[in-house]
Design an enzyme around this catalytic site. Structure first.
Site, PDB file in Angstrom:
ATOM      1  N   HIS A 461       0.818  -1.207   0.000  1.00  0.00           N
ATOM      2  CA  HIS A 461       0.000   0.000   0.000  1.00  0.00           C
ATOM      3  C   HIS A 461       0.854   1.260   0.000  1.00  0.00           C
ATOM      4  O   HIS A 461       2.050   1.250   0.289  1.00  0.00           O
ATOM      5  CB  HIS A 461      -0.962   0.009   1.198  1.00  0.00           C
ATOM      6  CG  HIS A 461      -0.291   0.013   2.545  1.00  0.00           C
ATOM      7  ND1 HIS A 461       0.191   1.150   3.135  1.00  0.00           N
ATOM      8  CD2 HIS A 461      -0.042  -1.002   3.419  1.00  0.00           C
ATOM      9  CE1 HIS A 461       0.711   0.857   4.321  1.00  0.00           C
ATOM     10  NE2 HIS A 461       0.577  -0.452   4.512  1.00  0.00           N
ATOM     11  N   CYS A 480       2.713  -4.861   7.008  1.00  0.00           N
ATOM     12  CA  CYS A 480       2.413  -4.640   5.602  1.00  0.00           C
ATOM     13  C   CYS A 480       3.614  -4.048   4.876  1.00  0.00           C
ATOM     14  O   CYS A 480       4.604  -3.651   5.502  1.00  0.00           O
ATOM     15  CB  CYS A 480       1.212  -3.711   5.460  1.00  0.00           C
ATOM     16  SG  CYS A 480      -0.371  -4.506   5.809  1.00  0.00           S
TER      17      CYS A 480
END
Length: 564
Positions: A461, A480
């Site tokens: 992301h 992440c």
């Protein structure tokens, strides 16, 4: 008197035993055939090996061949079954080729002792005696086959089972086509091409060859004595004079960062002067080793310089093993996140067409290594705070500062998704609530998320923390992967220059509307962990083992193999 080929292979006692074992209806026919010189018919009988060693081999392997399980033991039995259980290693040239190949396993970071090299040499010497028995020949043949098949399997897919070390591991193990493995060994023996077979078993990827070459170079350094540790002291800065400078110069020269002529150039001043040439060499070292490039000999740079050459050799061996696990995956179109290298790359036809820096999980929230398929993107995502982050990060901040939620655009929702007032929540013991951050540039996921199925709530992301990409070491996230230029990657993944070119992606994000966009075709994603960096300039970078994953692999590599 003519006889059948089958009879020639049998002694008189063998013939008697075979005839007596026949049913009465066949015994009379067999005796008549023998009387008239036709020999025993081959069709009603099980063929018996002419070589006593073959009978011993068959006796040893038949239970394994009949067993339902697979593995190297089964492969060995199948190998002999293809040849009627006859000894396979009867030509001295084949044995010589095998011994050379087994010694050569060291160049792959593997231990020739795992393939019983010394025992093979001992048994081979014993077979030179004319009194060698069939049992000795059978034992040698079985040992040689086991060593050959095991070594080939280790080159083909690695010695260590990665799933035994990492519960997240879901990469496909490299497998030969059914029946192809043992047949290829028999073919190589028949054609005298065992060396070529070993070469083909290795990953057919230039990266593997480069790793092997690097291992040879560093072993050469070790053979010359490696390097001495540089003493601890205050941070050494350019222009300073320090007794450690000659040791620093020697260390950089041994590693190939400083040519020998620099010593002569330094002779114009004091050998202890930290001159410009040495500073430039240290800067190159810092860049390759993922250190802050400042030309200063501080604690982190000193620690990296003082890592023993033996440890660097082990690091190369570990990454050669990872290469055997993974390099066969690198074909076609795919993405790969290089976790310890803080990079992501997009590949087409197996070649990189795009790269970017990434931030990965902190050591206590490490990014897992696994394989998945990117299926869709989310533009202007909201972020639902995961339970672990809620408990360990967000709740302590809310308890200290009740304005934290509003300042970070975080809403409180109940179990049905209805918004609640933060004032109605008992923050000392909150129950039945969900925290969700609004979409926007402030969102922890940024303006774009690349999604793929996994059990760990891990995604690629965007991020509002762009400043962290300037750091050489970027283990800063909660697991992440934060991507520096995610919109470029989105354009590659969508692969639709008409509907989803860069301008269209920017326009959709600018609306502020949360939107999911499905890929026309899923793209394979590999999250891998490498602690060696093969640079384009030929230098070898050794990355920090941020998650301490090298040691378990090394221990498993060094664990002696138990022969079947």
């Amino acid at each position: 008197m003519p006889v059948s080929p089958y009879t020639v292979m049998m002694s008189a006692d063998d013939v008697d035993r075979e005839v007596n074992a026949m049913p009465p209806s066949l015994r009379c026919i067999a005796m008549l055939l023998l009387l008239f010189g036709a020999g025993l018919p081959a069709w009603p009988l099980a063929a018996q090996p002419a070589d006593p060693a073959a009978a011993l081999i068959r006796e040893q392997l038949q239970p394994t061949l009949d067993a339902p399980t697979a593995g190297l033991g089964k492969a060995r039995a199948q190998f002999y079954a293809l040849g009627g259980f006859a000894p396979a290693w009867t030509r001295a040239t084949d044995v010589d080729s095998l011994l050379v190949a087994l010694r050569g396993m060291s160049a792959d970071g593997l231990d020739p002792a795992d393939y019983a090299l010394d025992e093979l040499l001992r048994q081979r010497a014993a077979l030179a005696d004319s009194r060698a028995t069939a049992m000795q020949r059978a034992r040698f043949d079985l040992l040689a086959t086991d060593a050959c098949l095991t070594a080939l399997a280790h080159l083909y897919r690695g010695k260590v089972d990665p799933a035994s070390l990492d519960t997240h591991w879901n990469f496909d193990a490299r497998q030969p086509a059914p029946g192809q493995g043992v047949q290829s060994v028999r073919d190589a023996l028949a054609q005298g091409q065992l060396a070529e077979l070993f070469a083909r078993a290795r990953p057919q990827n230039p990266l593997y060859d480069e790793l092997r070459a690097a291992l040879a170079r560093w072993r050469g350094v070790a053979a010359q004595g490696g390097w001495a540790s540089i003493p601890v002291g205050p941070t050494l800065k350019p222009g300073m004079r320090d007794a450690r400078v000659p040791a620093l110069r020697q260390r950089l020269r041994v590693a190939g960062y400083l040519p020998p002529a620099v010593d002569a150039a330094a002779g114009a001043g004091s050998p202890e002067d930290y001159d410009a040439a040495t500073e430039q060499a240290l800067r190159q070292f810092q860049s390759v080793q993922y250190l802050t490039v400042d030309g200063q000999l501080g604690p982190a740079t000193l620690a990296a310089l003082n890592v023993p050459v033996a440890a660097r050799i082990d690091q190369l061996r570990v990454n050669l093993e990872r290469a055997r696990w993974l390099l066969h995956q690198l074909h076609g179109d795919f993405m790969m996140v290089d976790i310890a290298g803080y990079r992501v790359a997009y590949y087409r036809d197996g070649k990189p067409v795009w790269r970017s820096r990434v931030q990965v999980g902190k050591p206590y929230r490490s990014t897992p290594a696994f394989k998945s398929q990117v299926t869709y993107l989310t533009l202007n995502p909201t972020w639902t705070v995961p339970p672990t982050i809620l408990k360990n990060d967000v709740l302590p901040k809310v308890r200290r500062n009740r304005g934290y939620l509003a300042a970070n655009h975080i809403r409180v929702l109940d179990g049905q998704g209805r918004e609640r007032s933060p004032a109605s929540v008992d923050w000392a013991n909150p129950r039945g609530i969900v925290l969700r951050q609004d979409a926007g540039p402030h969102n922890s996921l940024g303006r774009l998320v690349i999604r793929f199925p996994n059990d760990y709530a891990v995604y690629l992301h965007d991020t509002p923390h762009q400043e962290l990409f300037a750091n050489p070491q970027r283990a800063t996230s909660s697991g992440c992967i934060r991507v520096e230029r995610p919109r470029e990657l989105a354009e590659l993944l969508l692969d639709d220059p008409v509907r989803w070119n860069r301008a269209a992606i920017d326009s959709a994000i600018d609306t502020g509307k949360t939107q999911n966009v499905t890929l026309a075709r899923p793209v394979t994603l590999l999250l891998a962990y490498w602690t060696v960096d093969l640079r384009e300039d030929g230098r070898i970078g050794f990355r920090p083992d941020i998650y301490q994953r090298d040691a378990p692999v090394l221990a498993a590599l060094d664990r002696p193999r138990v022969s079947p």
